[in-house]
Design an enzyme around this catalytic site. Sequence first.
Site, PDB file in Angstrom:
ATOM      1  CG  LEU A  78      -1.968  -1.153   1.224  1.00  0.00           C
ATOM      2  CD1 LEU A  78      -2.803  -1.089   2.500  1.00  0.00           C
ATOM      3  CD2 LEU A  78      -2.858  -1.104  -0.010  1.00  0.00           C
ATOM      4  CG  ASP A  79       4.277   3.974   1.942  1.00  0.00           C
ATOM      5  OD1 ASP A  79       4.638   4.463   0.851  1.00  0.00           O
ATOM      6  OD2 ASP A  79       4.530   4.498   3.038  1.00  0.00           O
ATOM      7  CG  PHE A  80       5.103   0.547  -4.706  1.00  0.00           C
ATOM      8  CD1 PHE A  80       4.705  -0.773  -4.600  1.00  0.00           C
ATOM      9  CD2 PHE A  80       6.109   0.868  -5.608  1.00  0.00           C
ATOM     10  CE1 PHE A  80       5.301  -1.757  -5.380  1.00  0.00           C
ATOM     11  CE2 PHE A  80       6.706  -0.113  -6.382  1.00  0.00           C
ATOM     12  CZ  PHE A  80       6.297  -1.429  -6.271  1.00  0.00           C
TER      13      PHE A  80
END
EC number: 2.7.10.2
Length: 294
Positions: A78-80
């Site tokens: 979700l956090d890339f």
Amino acid sequence: MVLLERLRHPNVLQLYGYCYQDSEDIPDTLTTITELGAPVEMIQLLQTSWEDRFRICLSLGRLLHHLAHSPLGSVTLLDFRPRQFVLVDGELKVTDLDDARVEETPCASSADCILEFPARNFTLPCSAQGWCEGMNEKRNLYNAYRFFFTYLLPHSAPPSLRPLLDSIVNATGELTWGVDETLAQLEKVLHLYRSGQYLQNSTVGSRAEYQHLPESTIPQEDYRCWPSYHHGSCLLSVFNVAEAVDVCESHAQCQAFVVTNQTTWTGRQLVFFKTGWSQVVPDPNKTTYVRASG
């Protein structure tokens, strides 16, 4: 910590161990020991060679393939952002799995399967089982495109590889490919580059003659080029001597080059390009080629 252990892969930061402490000074503390990596600095990466930038994109493609087919199911990050990754000996590795998610998104119709990004949205199909088809995989892939591929893949690449690289960037930007096809195309680029096949399509004019001076080097007479493996000189990788001649011919100031015994991660030789050869000295680990007079 559990995800690092369950998702072991060359492009996931390696977990060496962990310890649990519970004392009056440090209550309920869990410490993990992982391999050490360098932060991903995009500005610095843009100044490196295309070969090194391609390695990062290939690492990312292999990681996304692993996450799509992991033992836990399809895993999405979700956090890339680049700060979630590190570089270890030139390989990209994900280090922060706090925001990883395994569950696919439930749906009643495709209206529930909208993949939202700042620049655009995508609508994915809703399966008969009531899950958004490939949402985890497609989220990872589009993030790889917008944070990495679009910046690192095409620029200063060998001209004959540009059409294939452009197709990879475009297909991931439009989500017309999944991770399997994306990785297959990245591996194809690696094969063409490593084997020298990409040189077959390059048009070579009449070459000048170069004199071969074994076990020698030119200690000075450097010039700068971009991108170079060395800031103070022109140090590039080549597939063979013929490509080194082509590079030298394409640089107006080049009059000689020195082939080293050092290689890059693809096995290509590192070569110094020089403005002249007024001083040639012995060196058992290098071979010098100088432009023949006349």
